[in-house]
Design a protein around this motif. Structure first.
Motif, mmCIF file in Angstrom:
data_model
loop_
_atom_site.group_PDB
_atom_site.id
_atom_site.type_symbol
_atom_site.label_atom_id
_atom_site.label_comp_id
_atom_site.label_asym_id
_atom_site.label_seq_id
_atom_site.Cartn_x
_atom_site.Cartn_y
_atom_site.Cartn_z
ATOM 1 N N ALA A 9 2.979 8.931 17.902
ATOM 2 C CA ALA A 9 3.465 7.557 17.819
ATOM 3 C C ALA A 9 4.804 7.557 17.086
ATOM 4 C CB ALA A 9 2.461 6.689 17.073
ATOM 5 N N PRO A 10 5.721 6.650 17.447
ATOM 6 C CA PRO A 10 7.050 6.622 16.802
ATOM 7 C C PRO A 10 7.002 5.933 15.440
ATOM 8 C CG PRO A 10 6.925 4.951 18.513
ATOM 9 C CD PRO A 10 5.629 5.701 18.576
ATOM 10 N N CYS A 11 6.556 6.685 14.444
ATOM 11 C CA CYS A 11 6.479 6.165 13.075
ATOM 12 C C CYS A 11 7.862 6.162 12.429
ATOM 13 C CB CYS A 11 5.551 7.030 12.230
ATOM 14 S SG CYS A 11 3.825 7.009 12.745
ATOM 15 N N LEU A 12 8.040 5.279 11.472
ATOM 16 C CA LEU A 12 9.234 5.351 10.635
ATOM 17 C C LEU A 12 9.024 6.484 9.649
ATOM 18 C CD1 LEU A 12 11.966 4.000 9.835
ATOM 19 C CD2 LEU A 12 10.666 2.783 8.069
ATOM 20 N N VAL A 13 9.919 7.474 9.658
ATOM 21 C CA VAL A 13 9.789 8.627 8.760
ATOM 22 C C VAL A 13 10.943 8.659 7.774
ATOM 23 C CG1 VAL A 13 8.474 9.978 10.427
ATOM 24 C CG2 VAL A 13 10.970 10.177 10.382
ATOM 25 N N HIS A 14 10.673 9.247 6.618
ATOM 26 C CA HIS A 14 11.714 9.428 5.599
ATOM 27 C C HIS A 14 12.814 10.316 6.137
ATOM 28 C CE1 HIS A 14 13.633 11.327 2.105
ATOM 29 N NE2 HIS A 14 13.256 10.294 1.383
ATOM 30 N N GLY A 15 12.422 11.456 6.727
ATOM 31 C CA GLY A 15 13.375 12.315 7.418
ATOM 32 C C GLY A 15 13.983 13.433 6.606
ATOM 33 N N ASP A 16 13.906 13.351 5.268
ATOM 34 C CA ASP A 16 14.491 14.389 4.412
ATOM 35 C C ASP A 16 13.596 14.574 3.190
ATOM 36 O OD1 ASP A 16 16.251 16.300 3.488
ATOM 37 O OD2 ASP A 16 17.752 14.885 2.772
ATOM 38 N N ALA A 63 0.812 -1.222 0.000
ATOM 39 C CA ALA A 63 0.000 0.000 0.000
ATOM 40 C C ALA A 63 0.841 1.266 0.000
ATOM 41 C CB ALA A 63 -0.938 0.013 1.199
ATOM 42 N N GLY A 64 2.107 1.160 0.365
ATOM 43 C CA GLY A 64 2.956 2.342 0.481
ATOM 44 C C GLY A 64 3.562 2.766 -0.834
ATOM 45 N N PRO A 65 4.381 3.812 -0.817
ATOM 46 C CA PRO A 65 5.042 4.283 -2.037
ATOM 47 C C PRO A 65 6.122 3.305 -2.483
ATOM 48 C CG PRO A 65 5.874 5.460 -0.137
ATOM 49 C CD PRO A 65 4.747 4.605 0.358
ATOM 50 N N ILE A 120 7.225 11.126 -9.401
ATOM 51 C CA ILE A 120 6.313 10.213 -10.084
ATOM 52 C C ILE A 120 7.079 9.600 -11.255
ATOM 53 C CG2 ILE A 120 4.130 9.962 -11.306
ATOM 54 C CD1 ILE A 120 3.791 10.792 -8.398
ATOM 55 N N THR A 121 7.029 8.293 -11.400
ATOM 56 C CA THR A 121 7.709 7.638 -12.515
ATOM 57 C C THR A 121 6.852 7.758 -13.777
ATOM 58 O OG1 THR A 121 6.710 5.488 -12.062
ATOM 59 C CG2 THR A 121 8.781 6.009 -10.934
ATOM 60 N N ARG A 122 7.457 7.471 -14.893
ATOM 61 C CA ARG A 122 6.747 7.581 -16.164
ATOM 62 C C ARG A 122 5.581 6.605 -16.264
ATOM 63 N NH1 ARG A 122 9.150 10.871 -19.872
ATOM 64 N NH2 ARG A 122 11.354 11.405 -19.530
ATOM 65 N N ASP A 123 5.641 5.524 -15.502
ATOM 66 C CA ASP A 123 4.515 4.589 -15.510
ATOM 67 C C ASP A 123 3.516 4.874 -14.393
ATOM 68 O OD1 ASP A 123 5.993 3.760 -13.350
ATOM 69 O OD2 ASP A 123 6.230 1.680 -13.997
ATOM 70 N N GLY A 124 3.620 6.064 -13.761
ATOM 71 C CA GLY A 124 2.596 6.519 -12.845
ATOM 72 C C GLY A 124 2.742 6.092 -11.401
ATOM 73 N N GLN A 125 3.909 5.637 -10.986
ATOM 74 C CA GLN A 125 4.117 5.233 -9.599
ATOM 75 C C GLN A 125 4.736 6.374 -8.796
ATOM 76 O OE1 GLN A 125 6.523 1.571 -10.314
ATOM 77 N NE2 GLN A 125 4.932 0.553 -9.132
ATOM 78 N N GLY A 126 4.280 6.541 -7.571
ATOM 79 C CA GLY A 126 4.910 7.494 -6.661
ATOM 80 C C GLY A 126 6.090 6.837 -5.975
ATOM 81 N N VAL A 127 7.211 7.535 -5.917
ATOM 82 C CA VAL A 127 8.438 6.949 -5.376
ATOM 83 C C VAL A 127 9.115 7.936 -4.445
ATOM 84 C CG1 VAL A 127 9.771 7.713 -7.395
ATOM 85 C CG2 VAL A 127 10.625 5.815 -6.004
ATOM 86 N N ILE A 128 9.741 7.426 -3.381
ATOM 87 C CA ILE A 128 10.540 8.242 -2.475
ATOM 88 C C ILE A 128 11.929 7.612 -2.359
ATOM 89 C CG2 ILE A 128 8.593 9.193 -1.197
ATOM 90 C CD1 ILE A 128 9.103 7.133 0.992
ATOM 91 N N LEU A 176 2.137 7.466 1.455
ATOM 92 C CA LEU A 176 3.023 7.832 2.563
ATOM 93 C C LEU A 176 2.300 7.657 3.897
ATOM 94 C CD1 LEU A 176 5.748 9.000 3.533
ATOM 95 C CD2 LEU A 176 4.676 11.266 3.409
ATOM 96 N N ALA A 177 1.023 8.037 3.938
ATOM 97 C CA ALA A 177 0.241 7.841 5.164
ATOM 98 C C ALA A 177 0.173 6.364 5.532
ATOM 99 C CB ALA A 177 -1.168 8.415 4.984
ATOM 100 N N GLU A 178 0.012 5.510 4.540
ATOM 101 C CA GLU A 178 -0.026 4.068 4.802
ATOM 102 C C GLU A 178 1.322 3.571 5.301
ATOM 103 O OE1 GLU A 178 -2.583 2.443 5.034
ATOM 104 O OE2 GLU A 178 -4.113 3.157 3.665
#
Length: 313
Positions: free
Chosen positions: A205-212, A74-76, A220-228, A119-121
């Protein structure tokens, strides 16, 4: 830094196929970046630097694996490292190639909304998912090892109190380094004291965060996926990712709508946003100096003036 002569053999040993082409890729300010073409038809991405930078690349690889594990289906999308180590005198990190869409047109709005929701997921799922690197997942704030924010050291370890963690492991090291470099900020001590009070009633709550999470580290990739990518992971208040996403612009409003519709932020998040982003302004002041020093002082003053007058919760 050029790829070492031993790189092709190093890569073949780890991936089981030959390197048939390479080309430098622009955009990085810390490491050299490369496009790699392999005999089996794959295209990969590599970062290289001097051998002393291996811990930085290892920390990045660890963070990417942790984010990918927390993201699930469900995540990015998160590029999972394929190889990391020393090739001759060079530190190397090899990742899947991301074919990124150019620009942030209105047509991409639904895709950014989907990335915000993803990202919320990730944040929510991270509370129940164990990352390989962790020895006490979901129980405290921090990370098992120090890493970097940009190229500046980011102090981690574990702390059960979020306010104490943010003061002692985030703001204080940045302020101390800025002062030691000849740019002490006025009212720094009161800021640290009041931050503990302001955040004392906030129990995230102590979530795992990207941080930067600035706009250069999401796409967004050319095939429409969100990526971090390019994270500075730790377990923290999930609001820090949403705050930084607004700091330098670049994220469309659809991204924030997607997040808020999936897991709404608690009350007071707009006030905390400026406090959390002070950390990144201080980091830029330490890395680049110039106008960021003045911006940090202005932000610090505004926070104290507002907090002392109204209080935060």
């Amino acid at each position: 830094m050029p790829l070492p002569d031993s790189f092709a053999a190093w890569l073949a040993e780890r991936l089981g196929t030959e390197l048939v082409g390479r080309a430098p890729v622009g955009g990085g300010c810390i490491h050299s970046a490369w496009r790699l073409d392999l005999a089996d038809g794959r295209r990969l991405f590599a970062k290289t630097n001097g051998a002393a930078s291996l811990p930085i690349l290892e920390a990045e690889a660890e963070g990417l694996r942790a984010l990918a594990a927390a993201a699930g289906e469900a995540g990015p999308r998160v590029p999972v490292p394929l190889a990391c180590g020393l090739a001759g005198s060079s530190a190397v990190l090899v990742l899947p190639w991301l074919d990124l869409a150019q620009g942030r047109s209105a047509a991409h709005g639904p895709l950014w909304r989907r990335l915000g929701a993803a990202l919320a997921e990730l944040h929510r799922h991270s509370l129940t998912r164990t990352c390989v690197a962790e020895d006490r997942p979901g129980e405290a704030f921090g990370w098992p090892r120090d890493n970097v924010i940009g190229s500046f050291p980011q102090r981690n370890g574990w702390e059960e109190d979020w306010a104490r963690f943010f003061v002692e492991r985030r703001l204080a090291p940045q302020l101390e380094h800025l002062a030691s470099g000849g740019h002490p900020l006025r009212r720094a001590a009161p800021l640290l004291e009041h931050t503990g009070q302001w955040l004392g009633a906030h129990r995230p709550a102590p979530c795992l965060v990207h941080g930067d999470l600035w706009s250069g580290n999401a796409a967004i990739t050319r095939d429409g996926q969100g990526v971090i990518f390019d994270p500075a992971v730790h377990r923290g208040d999930r609001e820090v990712d949403l705050a930084m996403a607004r700091l330098f612009g670049g994220f469309p409003e659809a991204f924030f709508e997607g997040y808020q519709n999936t897991w709404p932020l608690p009350s007071g998040h707009r006030s905390r946003r400026e406090l959390y982003n002070l950390y990144h302004l201080l980091n830029h002041a330490n890395l680049f100096g110039g106008s960021y020093v003045g911006q940090s002082q202005a932000c610090l003053d505004a926070l104290l003036d507002l907090g002392e007058g109204e209080g935060w919760g």
